[in-house]
Each structure stands twice: as structure tokens, then as C-alpha cells.
Design a protein around this motif. Structure first.
Motif, PDB file in Angstrom:
ATOM      1  N   ASN A 204       0.825  -1.208   0.000  1.00 14.97           N
ATOM      2  CA  ASN A 204       0.000   0.000   0.000  1.00 14.97           C
ATOM      3  C   ASN A 204       0.864   1.264   0.000  1.00 14.97           C
ATOM      4  N   PRO A 205       0.869   2.029  -1.082  1.00 22.62           N
ATOM      5  CA  PRO A 205       1.686   3.253  -1.128  1.00 22.62           C
ATOM      6  C   PRO A 205       1.169   4.338  -0.185  1.00 22.62           C
ATOM      7  N   CYS A 235       1.655  19.699  -0.064  1.00 25.02           N
ATOM      8  CA  CYS A 235       0.390  20.400  -0.288  1.00 25.02           C
ATOM      9  C   CYS A 235      -0.601  19.626  -1.155  1.00 25.02           C
ATOM     10  N   LYS A 236      -0.162  18.499  -1.693  1.00 26.02           N
ATOM     11  CA  LYS A 236      -1.053  17.762  -2.582  1.00 26.02           C
ATOM     12  C   LYS A 236      -0.700  16.281  -2.525  1.00 26.02           C
ATOM     13  N   ILE A 237      -1.697  15.443  -2.216  1.00 27.34           N
ATOM     14  CA  ILE A 237      -1.534  13.986  -2.230  1.00 27.34           C
ATOM     15  C   ILE A 237      -2.710  13.392  -2.991  1.00 27.34           C
ATOM     16  N   HIS A 238      -2.408  12.486  -3.903  1.00 30.44           N
ATOM     17  CA  HIS A 238      -3.485  11.863  -4.670  1.00 30.44           C
ATOM     18  C   HIS A 238      -3.210  10.368  -4.808  1.00 30.44           C
ATOM     19  N   SER A 239      -4.269   9.578  -4.516  1.00 30.93           N
ATOM     20  CA  SER A 239      -4.155   8.136  -4.704  1.00 30.93           C
ATOM     21  C   SER A 239      -5.531   7.504  -4.580  1.00 30.93           C
ATOM     22  N   GLY A 240      -5.720   6.439  -5.296  1.00 30.48           N
ATOM     23  CA  GLY A 240      -6.916   5.626  -5.115  1.00 30.48           C
ATOM     24  C   GLY A 240      -8.133   6.078  -5.889  1.00 30.48           C
ATOM     25  N   VAL A 241      -9.048   5.099  -6.098  1.00 30.14           N
ATOM     26  CA  VAL A 241     -10.299   5.374  -6.811  1.00 30.14           C
ATOM     27  C   VAL A 241     -11.525   4.870  -6.056  1.00 30.14           C
ATOM     28  N   LYS A 242     -11.315   3.941  -5.084  1.00 33.20           N
ATOM     29  CA  LYS A 242     -12.452   3.374  -4.358  1.00 33.20           C
ATOM     30  C   LYS A 242     -11.992   2.914  -2.980  1.00 33.20           C
ATOM     31  N   GLU A 243     -12.918   2.955  -2.022  1.00 32.27           N
ATOM     32  CA  GLU A 243     -12.560   2.708  -0.630  1.00 32.27           C
ATOM     33  C   GLU A 243     -12.132   1.272  -0.333  1.00 32.27           C
ATOM     34  N   ILE A 245     -10.238  -0.592  -2.606  1.00 31.17           N
ATOM     35  CA  ILE A 245      -9.158  -0.963  -3.526  1.00 31.17           C
ATOM     36  C   ILE A 245      -7.861  -0.298  -3.081  1.00 31.17           C
ATOM     37  N   ILE A 246      -6.858  -1.113  -2.766  1.00 30.36           N
ATOM     38  CA  ILE A 246      -5.531  -0.577  -2.489  1.00 30.36           C
ATOM     39  C   ILE A 246      -4.908  -0.163  -3.816  1.00 30.36           C
ATOM     40  N   PRO A 247      -4.471   1.087  -3.941  1.00 31.18           N
ATOM     41  CA  PRO A 247      -3.987   1.575  -5.235  1.00 31.18           C
ATOM     42  C   PRO A 247      -2.569   1.095  -5.550  1.00 31.18           C
ATOM     43  N   ASP A 248      -2.245   1.150  -6.817  1.00 34.28           N
ATOM     44  CA  ASP A 248      -0.885   0.804  -7.255  1.00 34.28           C
ATOM     45  C   ASP A 248       0.121   1.893  -6.912  1.00 34.28           C
ATOM     46  N   GLU A 249      -0.318   3.158  -6.973  1.00 33.20           N
ATOM     47  CA  GLU A 249       0.641   4.228  -6.755  1.00 33.20           C
ATOM     48  C   GLU A 249      -0.001   5.433  -6.113  1.00 33.20           C
ATOM     49  N   LEU A 250       0.845   6.338  -5.666  1.00 30.47           N
ATOM     50  CA  LEU A 250       0.425   7.579  -5.008  1.00 30.47           C
ATOM     51  C   LEU A 250       1.379   8.686  -5.428  1.00 30.47           C
ATOM     52  N   THR A 251       0.862   9.890  -5.568  1.00 30.49           N
ATOM     53  CA  THR A 251       1.713  11.045  -5.845  1.00 30.49           C
ATOM     54  C   THR A 251       1.613  12.053  -4.709  1.00 30.49           C
ATOM     55  N   MET A 252       2.741  12.623  -4.367  1.00 26.99           N
ATOM     56  CA  MET A 252       2.835  13.673  -3.345  1.00 26.99           C
ATOM     57  C   MET A 252       3.530  14.866  -3.971  1.00 26.99           C
ATOM     58  N   GLU A 253       2.998  16.052  -3.737  1.00 27.90           N
ATOM     59  CA  GLU A 253       3.607  17.255  -4.287  1.00 27.90           C
ATOM     60  C   GLU A 253       3.702  18.337  -3.220  1.00 27.90           C
ATOM     61  N   GLY A 254       4.762  19.117  -3.297  1.00 26.50           N
ATOM     62  CA  GLY A 254       4.946  20.196  -2.348  1.00 26.50           C
ATOM     63  C   GLY A 254       6.165  21.014  -2.701  1.00 26.50           C
ATOM     64  N   SER A 255       6.716  21.711  -1.719  1.00 26.75           N
ATOM     65  CA  SER A 255       7.861  22.583  -1.986  1.00 26.75           C
ATOM     66  C   SER A 255       8.867  22.522  -0.843  1.00 26.75           C
ATOM     67  N   ILE A 256      10.114  22.775  -1.204  1.00 23.52           N
ATOM     68  CA  ILE A 256      11.209  22.916  -0.242  1.00 23.52           C
ATOM     69  C   ILE A 256      11.744  24.329  -0.399  1.00 23.52           C
ATOM     70  N   ARG A 257      11.713  25.096   0.692  1.00 23.98           N
ATOM     71  CA  ARG A 257      12.106  26.510   0.642  1.00 23.98           C
ATOM     72  C   ARG A 257      13.213  26.765   1.648  1.00 23.98           C
ATOM     73  N   CYS A 258      14.252  27.438   1.204  1.00 26.53           N
ATOM     74  CA  CYS A 258      15.421  27.698   2.060  1.00 26.53           C
ATOM     75  C   CYS A 258      15.799  29.173   2.017  1.00 26.53           C
ATOM     76  N   LEU A 259      15.959  29.769   3.183  1.00 21.82           N
ATOM     77  CA  LEU A 259      16.434  31.151   3.274  1.00 21.82           C
ATOM     78  C   LEU A 259      17.940  31.135   3.554  1.00 21.82           C
ATOM     79  N   HIS A 260      18.632  30.282   2.848  1.00 17.18           N
ATOM     80  CA  HIS A 260      20.084  30.128   2.950  1.00 17.18           C
ATOM     81  C   HIS A 260      20.545  29.452   1.665  1.00 17.18           C
TER      82      HIS A 260
END
Length: 388
Positions: A204-205, A235-243, A245-260
Motif C-alpha cells: 500500500n503506497p 500540499c497535494k496527495i493523490h491516490s486511489g479510486v475506491k474505498e 481498492i488498495i492503489p498501485d501508486e500515489l503522488t505527493m507534491e509540495g515545496s522545499i524553501r530555504c532562506l540560505h
């Protein structure tokens, strides 16, 4: 020239321009109407004008005496936000809004160009007015690639951002890091799908993603130096189509910010954590990074010049030099890392006018009394630099 008097003469035009741009917002690299207005306006002032990166516009004013070249930059794009301000000049483009103040940036730089063109006999050198598309998604680098910093090559660059966290009438400026670098990540976790009633037969991803989120918290708390600010946001996670069904994959999106300037090491450790967790939980992963902008690092001498200019324009008591730096980013950095530059914040916060709302919010608005100050800063920065 008395800059404040010249700005006051054009205040009505300044507001009219801003409200027109606000009513007709356009997303990045789609700013066709905006750039056409900018191009025509600059040509009418007698400037040499060219396009760059599609909807970007560059105007060049040559003074009556030789000297250095300074660039003044603004951004012209809007955001995919549905406006809910109730303004009489609210967006007429559904789902698109000037929710960050770029409408005012465009108007201020146009009026500054008009004042400087009318007084070109006081200009020692050359002024480049750069109107940049797609700031919200890294348009500056594309302009650089297409020659925005050539013919002529600026010796210095100034930029501003209208800023609701700072009170109207104040200017925020510091030397060194003022806005963070931002790298956007997308993680694709590959598991093995199966039945929700038999999880032992699947991988399970979603479970793996949960451990990654916990590891990010630990990275913040236990590994990163708190004196070198870093923010990692998913800020964004997407996975699955039905409660069931364990999905094959998952995507996570966001940002890394550095003040250095140690952002490479942060991304390297982040990747190692993600890959290690995926391996521990029998998944594989792909990690992709896109640079939103590099660290916006103000040149010390240029920042002092802006602070001195601000003292002229708003008085030294209204120059804010503490609590100015933020973890937000701006791709003005792609110009200022190549030539000496300074970026500053133009206060527009006014609770009585409801202009203290956070940027990118559907209720965002500006106090238009801040705009003449921005014009005066543009004009005075340029003259002070060229005539020093």
C-alpha cells in the motif's frame, strides 16, 4: 525634478491603469492583452521596445548623457483564483484574479517610465523597464535565456513587491537573503494494488506516504539547523479510486524553501529519506524537482541604496529593516543573481480598508494610496543609481 509632485500629477492615471489590469487578469504566458497595453504605452513614450519570452515586454530609455544602465523590473501575471472581493472593478475573467498585486506592479512601472521619459534630460545613462510574464511559475529564467539581460546589459536591477503584511506608507528592505529559494517536488510512490480486505497481498503506497510525512516532521525538528530557515510543505496527495481498492501508486507534491544557500544539501537529504522509507516498506519511487526560484539575496550596497531612497520618499522612521525576510519566493532572484540587485517590499496593509489580507487569497486587495510611493521609489532608485 520634484518626484512627488510629478507622481501626484499622474495619480488618477495610475489608479485607472491598475483597475483596468485588475479587471482583466491573465495567467502566466497568457498575458496578451496586458503586454499589448504595456508595449503600446512604452512606444508612445518614445522608448525602444521589444518582446521577450512571448508576452514579456522590454522598454529602453536612453538618457541625454552617457552613463551606466539600470533595470527596473515588474511582473504582470495573475493567479488561478476566483475573486470574491466585491470590488466594482473585480475580475471579469472567471477563475483568474490579480490576487498578488501584479496589476499594481504593472501600473506603477508604466507611470514611472512616463515620468522618467518626460525628464530624460536628467538621466545619466540608460534605464531598462522589464515587464515579466509568469512570475508565479518561474518566467524570469525564460526571459534570461532569451536575452533579456543583453542589448543593453544592465549594471544593476531594482524590483519591488506590494506587501500586505507591512503597513501602507512603509518600505521593507534588508541586505542579504530576503526571500527563500523554492523547489517544487513531485514524488510518485509505486506499490502493488490489491483488495482492501486482504492488505497482506498488496503493497500500500498510502501507508508509505504516511511514514514519509512523519519523516519530514523529524527532518525539520532533528536535522535541520533552525538558525538557517527551511520549510518543507506537502500540499497535494493523490491516490486511489475506491474505498476497498488498495492503489498501485500515489503522488505527493509540495515545496522545499530555504532562506540560505545550502538548499542542495536539504534536497539531497530529503531524497535519501524518501527513497529509504520506500525501500523499507517495499515500494519504489520517482522524485522530480522543478526550480521555482533560487535564493533572493540582496546585494549589500544596492540594499543600502534602496534604504536611503526609502528614507527620502517615506522618511527614515518608515523604513522597516527588521522582520522583513520571508519564506515565500520570487524569481526576481534570477536577475539579481546575475547582476547586482535589490528587492524591497512596498507596504499596503490597512485594516480599515481590508488590505491586510494574505497574498493569493480570494479577498486580496491593495490600498491604492501605496502606489504613488511605489512609483516614487522606482523613479528615485533609478536616478540615484545613475547619478551617483
Amino acid at each position: 525634478m520634484d518626484v512627488k509632485v510629478e507622481v501626484a500629477k499622474l495619480k488618477d492615471e495610475l489608479i485607472t491603469l491598475r483597475r483596468d489590469f485588475h479587471r482583466h487578469p491573465e495567467l502566466g504566458f497568457q498575458e496578451k492583452r496586458t503586454s499589448q497595453i504595456v508595449e503600446t504605452y512604452l512606444k508612445d513614450l518614445g522608448l525602444q521596445v521589444r518582446r521577450c519570452a512571448g508576452t514579456g515586454v522590454i522598454g529602453v530609455l536612453t538618457g541625454n548623457r552617457p552613463g551606466k544602465t539600470v533595470m527596473l523590473r515588474c511582473d504582470i501575471d495573475a493567479l488561478p483564483v476566483t475573486e470574491e472581493t466585491g470590488l466594482s472593478f473585480a475580475s471579469e475573467n472567471p477563475g483568474v484574479m490579480h490576487a498578488c498585486g501584479h496589476d499594481s506592479h504593472t501600473a506603477m512601472l508604466l507611470v514611472a517610465a512616463k515620468i522618467l521619459a518626460q525628464h530624460r534630460d536628467e538621466v545619466n545613462g540608460t534605464i531598462v523597464f522589464l515587464f515579466q510574464p509568469n512570475e508565479e511559475d518561474a518566467g524570469a529564467e525564460e526571459m534570461v535565456k532569451q536575452g533579456a539581460l543583453e542589448n543593453p546589459r544592465p549594471d544593476a536591477v531594482f524590483g519591488l513587491h506590494i506587501w500586505s503584511p507591512i503597513a501602507v506608507g512603509k518600505i521593507g528592505i534588508i541586505p542579504g537573503p530576503i526571500m527563500a529559494s523554492s523547489y517544487y517536488f513531485k514524488i510518485t510512490i509505486h506499490g502493488r494494488g490489491g483488495h482492501g480486505g486482504a492488505p497482506h497481498t498488496a503493497i500500500n503506497p498510502i501507508v508509505t506516504a504516511g511514514h514519509i510525512l512523519s519523516a519530514i516532521d523529524s527532518l525539520h525538528a532533528d536535522e535541520l539547523n533552525s538558525l538557517k530557515p527551511t520549510v518543507i510543505s506537502t500540499c497535494k496527495i493523490h491516490s486511489g479510486v475506491k474505498e476497498i481498492i488498495i492503489p498501485d501508486e500515489l503522488t505527493m507534491e509540495g515545496s522545499i524553501r530555504c532562506l540560505h544557500d545550502n538548499d542542495d544539501a536539504v534536497r539531497s537529504r530529503f531524497s535519501a529519506l524518501v527513497e529509504g522509507i520506500c525501500q523499507a516498506y517495499r515500494c519504489t519511487c520517482d522524485i522530480k524537482y522543478v526550480c521555482g526560484n533560487t535564493l533572493l539575496n540582496n546585494d549589500n550596497a544596492m540594499a543600502k541604496m534602496v534604504a536611503d531612497t526609502a528614507a527620502q520618499v517615506v522618511g527614515p522612521e518608515n523604513v522597516q529593516t527588521k522582520d522583513v525576510a520571508v519564506m515565500l519566493g520570487d524569481d526576481f532572484a534570477e536577475f539579481s543573481r546575475r547582476i547586482p540587485g535589490a528587492y524591497f517590499f512596498l507596504g499596503t496593509g490597512n485594516p480599515q480598508k481590508h488590505t491586510d489580507v494574505e497574498h493569493h487569497n480570494c479577498h486580496f486587495n491593495i490600498d491604492e494610496d501605496s502606489m504613488p510611493i511605489g512609483v516614487a521609489m522606482h523613479v528615485t532608485n533609478a536616478l540615484n543609481y545613475l547619478n551617483q
